[in-house]
Scaffold this active site. Structure first.
Site, PDB file in Angstrom:
ATOM      1  N   THR A  11      36.636  43.700  50.755  1.00 57.89           N
ATOM      2  CA  THR A  11      35.511  44.578  50.408  1.00 57.89           C
ATOM      3  C   THR A  11      34.583  44.866  51.579  1.00 57.89           C
ATOM      4  O   THR A  11      34.088  45.987  51.724  1.00 57.89           O
ATOM      5  CB  THR A  11      34.694  43.919  49.267  1.00 57.89           C
ATOM      6  OG1 THR A  11      35.533  43.858  48.113  1.00 57.89           O
ATOM      7  CG2 THR A  11      33.446  44.686  48.938  1.00 57.89           C
ATOM      8  N   ASP A  56      43.574  44.539  50.842  1.00 52.28           N
ATOM      9  CA  ASP A  56      42.808  43.940  49.768  1.00 52.28           C
ATOM     10  C   ASP A  56      43.418  42.541  49.663  1.00 52.28           C
ATOM     11  O   ASP A  56      44.645  42.399  49.686  1.00 52.28           O
ATOM     12  CB  ASP A  56      43.056  44.721  48.471  1.00 52.28           C
ATOM     13  CG  ASP A  56      42.224  44.177  47.320  1.00 52.28           C
ATOM     14  OD1 ASP A  56      41.412  44.939  46.785  1.00 52.28           O
ATOM     15  OD2 ASP A  56      42.407  42.995  46.952  1.00 52.28           O
ATOM     16  N   SER A  57      42.608  41.513  49.577  1.00 47.69           N
ATOM     17  CA  SER A  57      43.176  40.166  49.708  1.00 47.69           C
ATOM     18  C   SER A  57      44.090  39.786  48.550  1.00 47.69           C
ATOM     19  O   SER A  57      44.802  38.784  48.629  1.00 47.69           O
ATOM     20  CB  SER A  57      42.074  39.123  49.893  1.00 47.69           C
ATOM     21  OG  SER A  57      41.436  38.834  48.686  1.00 47.69           O
ATOM     22  N   SER A  58      44.114  40.572  47.491  1.00 43.21           N
ATOM     23  CA  SER A  58      45.080  40.313  46.416  1.00 43.21           C
ATOM     24  C   SER A  58      46.503  40.449  46.951  1.00 43.21           C
ATOM     25  O   SER A  58      47.443  39.928  46.359  1.00 43.21           O
ATOM     26  CB  SER A  58      44.922  41.312  45.274  1.00 43.21           C
ATOM     27  OG  SER A  58      43.587  41.543  45.009  1.00 43.21           O
ATOM     28  N   THR A  88      37.360  38.530  49.153  1.00 37.77           N
ATOM     29  CA  THR A  88      36.927  37.293  48.494  1.00 37.77           C
ATOM     30  C   THR A  88      37.949  36.760  47.480  1.00 37.77           C
ATOM     31  O   THR A  88      37.986  35.567  47.219  1.00 37.77           O
ATOM     32  CB  THR A  88      35.585  37.503  47.752  1.00 37.77           C
ATOM     33  OG1 THR A  88      35.741  38.560  46.805  1.00 37.77           O
ATOM     34  CG2 THR A  88      34.465  37.824  48.704  1.00 37.77           C
ATOM     35  N   ASP A  89      38.769  37.670  46.934  1.00 39.57           N
ATOM     36  CA  ASP A  89      39.631  37.244  45.822  1.00 39.57           C
ATOM     37  C   ASP A  89      40.546  36.072  46.175  1.00 39.57           C
ATOM     38  O   ASP A  89      40.739  35.174  45.361  1.00 39.57           O
ATOM     39  CB  ASP A  89      40.471  38.431  45.324  1.00 39.57           C
ATOM     40  CG  ASP A  89      39.615  39.440  44.565  1.00 39.57           C
ATOM     41  OD1 ASP A  89      38.504  39.070  44.142  1.00 39.57           O
ATOM     42  OD2 ASP A  89      40.050  40.598  44.404  1.00 39.57           O
ATOM     43  N   THR A 159      36.157  27.405  46.016  1.00 37.69           N
ATOM     44  CA  THR A 159      36.848  28.186  44.998  1.00 37.69           C
ATOM     45  C   THR A 159      35.959  29.364  44.627  1.00 37.69           C
ATOM     46  O   THR A 159      34.723  29.247  44.651  1.00 37.69           O
ATOM     47  CB  THR A 159      37.201  27.279  43.782  1.00 37.69           C
ATOM     48  OG1 THR A 159      38.047  27.985  42.913  1.00 37.69           O
ATOM     49  CG2 THR A 159      35.991  26.804  43.006  1.00 37.69           C
ATOM     50  N   GLN A 270      41.866  21.658  34.905  1.00 37.01           N
ATOM     51  CA  GLN A 270      41.252  22.968  34.636  1.00 37.01           C
ATOM     52  C   GLN A 270      39.740  22.893  34.822  1.00 37.01           C
ATOM     53  O   GLN A 270      39.073  23.917  34.908  1.00 37.01           O
ATOM     54  CB  GLN A 270      41.570  23.416  33.204  1.00 37.01           C
ATOM     55  CG  GLN A 270      43.022  23.792  33.038  1.00 37.01           C
ATOM     56  CD  GLN A 270      43.399  24.116  31.608  1.00 37.01           C
ATOM     57  OE1 GLN A 270      42.556  24.432  30.788  1.00 37.01           O
ATOM     58  NE2 GLN A 270      44.682  24.038  31.317  1.00 37.01           N
ATOM     59  N   CYS A 271      39.194  21.678  34.829  1.00 34.39           N
ATOM     60  CA  CYS A 271      37.754  21.535  35.072  1.00 34.39           C
ATOM     61  C   CYS A 271      37.527  21.641  36.571  1.00 34.39           C
ATOM     62  O   CYS A 271      38.126  20.883  37.341  1.00 34.39           O
ATOM     63  CB  CYS A 271      37.257  20.164  34.642  1.00 34.39           C
ATOM     64  SG  CYS A 271      37.555  19.810  32.929  1.00 34.39           S
TER      65      CYS A 271
HETATM   66  N1  ASP Z   1      39.525  42.820  46.013  1.00 33.18           N
HETATM   67  C1  ASP Z   1      38.703  42.461  47.150  1.00 33.18           C
HETATM   68  C2  ASP Z   1      39.539  41.586  48.058  1.00 33.18           C
HETATM   69  O1  ASP Z   1      39.718  40.443  47.776  1.00 33.18           O
HETATM   70  C3  ASP Z   1      37.484  41.767  46.696  1.00 33.18           C
HETATM   71  C4  ASP Z   1      36.551  41.339  47.796  1.00 33.18           C
HETATM   72  O2  ASP Z   1      36.802  41.405  48.975  1.00 33.18           O
HETATM   73  O3  ASP Z   1      35.443  40.899  47.454  1.00 33.18           O
HETATM   74  O4  ASP Z   1      40.033  42.057  49.043  1.00 33.18           O
END
Ligand code: ASP
Length: 334
Positions: A11, A56-58, A88-89, A159, A270-271
């Protein structure tokens, strides 16, 4: 002091397009140069390297982790610290992976990004970059860390916690390494010591790893073939301190078969906060008996990255099991 900024996408450098925010090749350098503080006297010298394609980090995979780690290794002697600008993802996954790949790291590697792109007036990217560059030049940390929204966290303890808040990351089982208020205050006792050994890079292989999250009524038999034949490493996200549904006995023979087949199964919780303690409850005993390993208080992100790393080191399953339960880079508390 000289810092190398490696821009991978995310982002922070995205621009508005017809299909929503997306990275744009060649745009970011001018956007960064246009921030007056980046040229302030207090700032160290910095250089920017733009990866291609910007992601995009996805869309990050082991291939991109290898590219980033190689850039750090190739430039290791020429710079005092590194900032990796990242979406951030999956930032916590990349930070975890880099922490294992960069062994005996003696310089700061700081991952950061933003929730609002730099092209927007309220962008949180400016402070995140400026503070990260100062931390990277500060010489105080000798590890892979993540700076976001005022806190410096150990990379493999972080996380993503908020999809839209500006304090997007937490480190539920380890204190922040530093807080950036009026001053950047380091928590000395939380920092890893400077390593004595020689810096080494380990590239990762695309090992088949899986994450299974248990839920009430889960039918383990449906996962049998992927668990016993296809995956080499499995992170199982259990309830609480390592518990699985009572019908978990169905899981026992599957885990045994998986282990006999060379698959390593690590138990996480999961916690977000607290640790797995296999055997405390009857419902977690099955896992222990079958040969599953405790991830203690490791994050799922770090457990996934550690499995990639240990398999890429070429260890056999017995050694991988042993090392999964040991603290290699400050990723877990035993
Ligand atoms: N979808 C974006 C990414 O991870 C989200 C971000 O950067 O905040 O690349």
């Amino acid at each position: 002091m000289k810092v190398l900024i490696i821009y991978t996408g995310g982002t922070i450098g995205m621009v508005r397009t017809e299909n929503g925010y997306a990275p744009k090749e060649g745009y970011f350098r001018a956007a960064l140069e246009a921030i007056p503080a980046m040229h302030a006297e207090e700032m160290p010298e910095w250089e920017l390297l733009e990866m291609s394609p910007l992601l995009d980090s996805s869309n990050m995979t082991v291939v991109e982790w290898n590219k980033i780690a190689k850039l750090v290794a190739e430039n290791y002697e020429r710079y005092d610290g590194f900032v990796v600008l990242h979406g951030t993802d999956t930032m916590a996954y990349t930070a975890s992976a880099l922490s294992f790949m960069l062994k005996n790291l003696g310089k700061p590697v700081v991952l950061t990004g933003s929730q609002i792109p730099l092209c927007e007036v309220r962008s949180d990217g400016r402070d995140n970059i400026i503070t990260s560059v100062l931390i990277a030049a500060g010489g105080r940390v000798h590890e892979v860390c993540l700076y976001f929204g005022g806190s410096l966290l150990r990379g493999n303890r972080a996380t993503k916690y908020s999809a839209d808040g500006l304090v997007a990351f937490v480190s539920p089982n380890y204190p922040a390494l530093a807080e950036a208020g009026i001053e950047i205050r380091y928590r000395r006792s939380a920092l890893l010591p400077k390593p004595e050994g020689k810096f080494e890079l380990r590239l990762l292989e695309s090992v088949p790893i899986g994450v299974i999250k248990v839920f009430p009524g889960i039918q383990f038999s449906l996962f049998e073939s992927i668990m016993t034949e296809k995956l080499r490493g499995i992170v199982i996200e259990t309830f609480g301190a390592g518990n699985i549904p009572g019908d978990g006995n169905a899981l026992l023979p599957i885990i045994r078969r998986a282990f006999a087949n060379g698959t390593v199964l690590t138990v996480c919780s999961q916690c977000p906060q607290g640790a797995v303690s296999l055997g405390t409850y009857e419902t977690s005993n099955a896992l222990k008996q079958a040969g599953a390993i405790s991830g203690f208080d490791i994050t799922t992100e770090a457990a996934v990255a550690k499995l990639y790393y240990l398999f890429s080191c070429g260890y056999d399953k017995g050694r991988i099991k042993e090392l999964m339960e040991q603290d290699l880079r400050g990723e877990l508390t035993i």
